[in-house]
Design a protein around this motif. Sequence first.
Motif, PDB file in Angstrom:
ATOM      1  N   SER A   1      -0.121  36.546   9.904  1.00 57.38           N
ATOM      2  CA  SER A   1       0.856  35.211  10.525  1.00 57.38           C
ATOM      3  C   SER A   1       0.053  34.981  11.834  1.00 57.38           C
ATOM      4  N   ASP A   2       0.654  33.733  12.348  1.00 53.91           N
ATOM      5  CA  ASP A   2       0.445  33.229  13.494  1.00 53.91           C
ATOM      6  C   ASP A   2       0.601  34.233  14.748  1.00 53.91           C
ATOM      7  N   TRP A   3       1.232  35.034  14.587  1.00 53.31           N
ATOM      8  CA  TRP A   3       1.891  36.080  15.663  1.00 53.31           C
ATOM      9  C   TRP A   3       0.903  37.454  15.672  1.00 53.31           C
ATOM     10  N   GLY A   4       0.265  37.258  14.852  1.00 52.62           N
ATOM     11  CA  GLY A   4      -0.509  38.577  14.631  1.00 52.62           C
ATOM     12  C   GLY A   4      -1.743  38.930  15.921  1.00 52.62           C
ATOM     13  N   ASN A   5      -1.776  40.023  16.071  1.00 54.50           N
ATOM     14  CA  ASN A   5      -2.575  40.444  17.126  1.00 54.50           C
ATOM     15  C   ASN A   5      -4.148  40.442  16.612  1.00 54.50           C
ATOM     16  N   PRO A   6      -4.872  39.383  17.275  1.00 57.92           N
ATOM     17  CA  PRO A   6      -6.320  39.503  16.956  1.00 57.92           C
ATOM     18  C   PRO A   6      -7.273  40.692  17.319  1.00 57.92           C
ATOM     19  N   PHE A   7      -6.624  41.558  18.383  1.00 61.23           N
ATOM     20  CA  PHE A   7      -7.204  42.738  19.001  1.00 61.23           C
ATOM     21  C   PHE A   7      -6.913  43.885  17.924  1.00 61.23           C
ATOM     22  N   VAL A   8      -8.014  44.594  17.652  1.00 63.80           N
ATOM     23  CA  VAL A   8      -7.767  45.827  16.632  1.00 63.80           C
ATOM     24  C   VAL A   8      -8.101  47.185  17.283  1.00 63.80           C
ATOM     25  N   ILE A   9      -7.176  48.206  17.201  1.00 65.75           N
ATOM     26  CA  ILE A   9      -7.343  49.581  17.869  1.00 65.75           C
ATOM     27  C   ILE A   9      -8.592  50.102  17.233  1.00 65.75           C
ATOM     28  N   GLY A  10      -9.534  50.599  18.392  1.00 64.77           N
ATOM     29  CA  GLY A  10     -10.824  51.125  17.856  1.00 64.77           C
ATOM     30  C   GLY A  10     -12.061  50.167  18.119  1.00 64.77           C
ATOM     31  N   LYS A  11     -11.914  49.024  17.578  1.00 69.39           N
ATOM     32  CA  LYS A  11     -12.885  47.984  17.825  1.00 69.39           C
ATOM     33  C   LYS A  11     -12.644  47.419  19.504  1.00 69.39           C
ATOM     34  N   ASP A  12     -11.492  47.057  19.487  1.00 64.97           N
ATOM     35  CA  ASP A  12     -11.397  46.487  20.736  1.00 64.97           C
ATOM     36  C   ASP A  12     -10.442  47.366  21.829  1.00 64.97           C
ATOM     37  N   GLY A  13     -10.639  48.708  21.793  1.00 64.88           N
ATOM     38  CA  GLY A  13     -10.022  49.548  22.658  1.00 64.88           C
ATOM     39  C   GLY A  13      -8.721  50.448  21.966  1.00 64.88           C
ATOM     40  N   ASP A  14      -8.262  51.124  22.677  1.00 68.35           N
ATOM     41  CA  ASP A  14      -6.923  51.963  22.283  1.00 68.35           C
ATOM     42  C   ASP A  14      -5.669  50.981  22.148  1.00 68.35           C
TER      43      ASP A  14
ATOM     44  N   GLY B   1       4.309  43.240  19.164  1.00 69.15           N
ATOM     45  CA  GLY B   1       5.580  42.787  19.223  1.00 69.15           C
ATOM     46  C   GLY B   1       6.468  42.900  20.488  1.00 69.15           C
ATOM     47  N   ASP B   2       6.197  43.901  20.996  1.00 66.55           N
ATOM     48  CA  ASP B   2       7.017  44.097  22.438  1.00 66.55           C
ATOM     49  C   ASP B   2       6.786  43.031  23.429  1.00 66.55           C
ATOM     50  N   VAL B   3       5.456  42.577  23.495  1.00 68.83           N
ATOM     51  CA  VAL B   3       4.954  41.381  24.370  1.00 68.83           C
ATOM     52  C   VAL B   3       5.923  40.118  23.817  1.00 68.83           C
ATOM     53  N   LEU B   4       5.905  39.977  22.535  1.00 77.44           N
ATOM     54  CA  LEU B   4       6.443  38.652  21.844  1.00 77.44           C
ATOM     55  C   LEU B   4       8.126  38.625  22.259  1.00 77.44           C
ATOM     56  N   ALA B   5       8.710  39.759  22.169  1.00 75.57           N
ATOM     57  CA  ALA B   5      10.005  39.997  22.375  1.00 75.57           C
ATOM     58  C   ALA B   5      10.137  39.668  24.098  1.00 75.57           C
ATOM     59  N   GLU B   6       9.408  40.279  24.920  1.00 74.28           N
ATOM     60  CA  GLU B   6       9.627  39.728  26.085  1.00 74.28           C
ATOM     61  C   GLU B   6       9.532  38.477  26.286  1.00 74.28           C
ATOM     62  N   ILE B   7       8.469  37.719  25.823  1.00 73.75           N
ATOM     63  CA  ILE B   7       8.119  36.386  26.220  1.00 73.75           C
ATOM     64  C   ILE B   7       9.219  35.395  25.556  1.00 73.75           C
ATOM     65  N   ALA B   8       9.932  35.909  24.336  1.00 72.61           N
ATOM     66  CA  ALA B   8      11.058  35.183  23.495  1.00 72.61           C
ATOM     67  C   ALA B   8      12.231  35.315  24.476  1.00 72.61           C
ATOM     68  N   ASP B   9      12.555  36.438  25.078  1.00 78.48           N
ATOM     69  CA  ASP B   9      13.932  36.745  25.982  1.00 78.48           C
ATOM     70  C   ASP B   9      13.832  36.196  27.329  1.00 78.48           C
TER      71      ASP B   9
END
Length: 232
Positions: free
Chosen positions: A162-175, A217-225
């Motif tokens: 989706s448009d909201w998906g995280n482009p950064f992946v655990i492992g490849k881009d860190g923990d 999603g926690d970041v998105l919720a924080e932004i939305a609110d």
Amino acid sequence: MATSSNYTTRQIAQQNMNTSMNQSLSIYVGNLSFNTIEEDLKRFFNDNCGNVKRVRIIYDNNTRQSRGFGFVYFNTIEAFNDALQLQNCQLDGRELRIAPAETKNSSTPSSSSSSSSTNTTTNTNAAANVTSSVVPQTTNRSRTQVVHCKKSNYDVYIGRPSDWGNPFVIGKDGDRADVIRKYRSWIMRQPDLLARAKNELRGQRIACWCKPEACHGDVLAEIADADEIKQS
């Protein structure tokens, strides 16, 4: 005189039967996008079924926001049956949930208030006949909630692709903490997504695959609110 009386009685009976049939040619439509308006809904069913008599989307009395469901009324049984075959078809990015709207046979209302009461009962019963996962739970929710997409009902999917998906992946881009931090930095430079988050996600149940773990999603919720967003 008797013949005239019998003819009048038959006319009234036929009119009542026609009225009952017209009232029954209606469907409940759930899981509507909050951006869908009645013109969109009517166009969708006219294009796919034809013979749409009228449509009605239900709005919250206080906020005037769509409650995510409505009703469509048809002129013919053929169009009504065709509409029932559109279950899970998409409109404005949402899979529609469709079911016959429940109606009650009753005598002709003697006043407009009686008619309003009958319509309210019909609408409430129709919505109750569909499982809670069909009708978005949006009213009176003050905070955006992040849930697991397979364990809870939700309004908006925010995982990949989706448009909201995280482009950064655990492992490849860190923990986990790294990819969340990178997502926060990235989305703060996306003015279009920031604006959409306020309009589309605020007060909704947003879902990904991570919960109860921390996630973007926690970041998105924080932004939305948030009342105000400070962009990087």
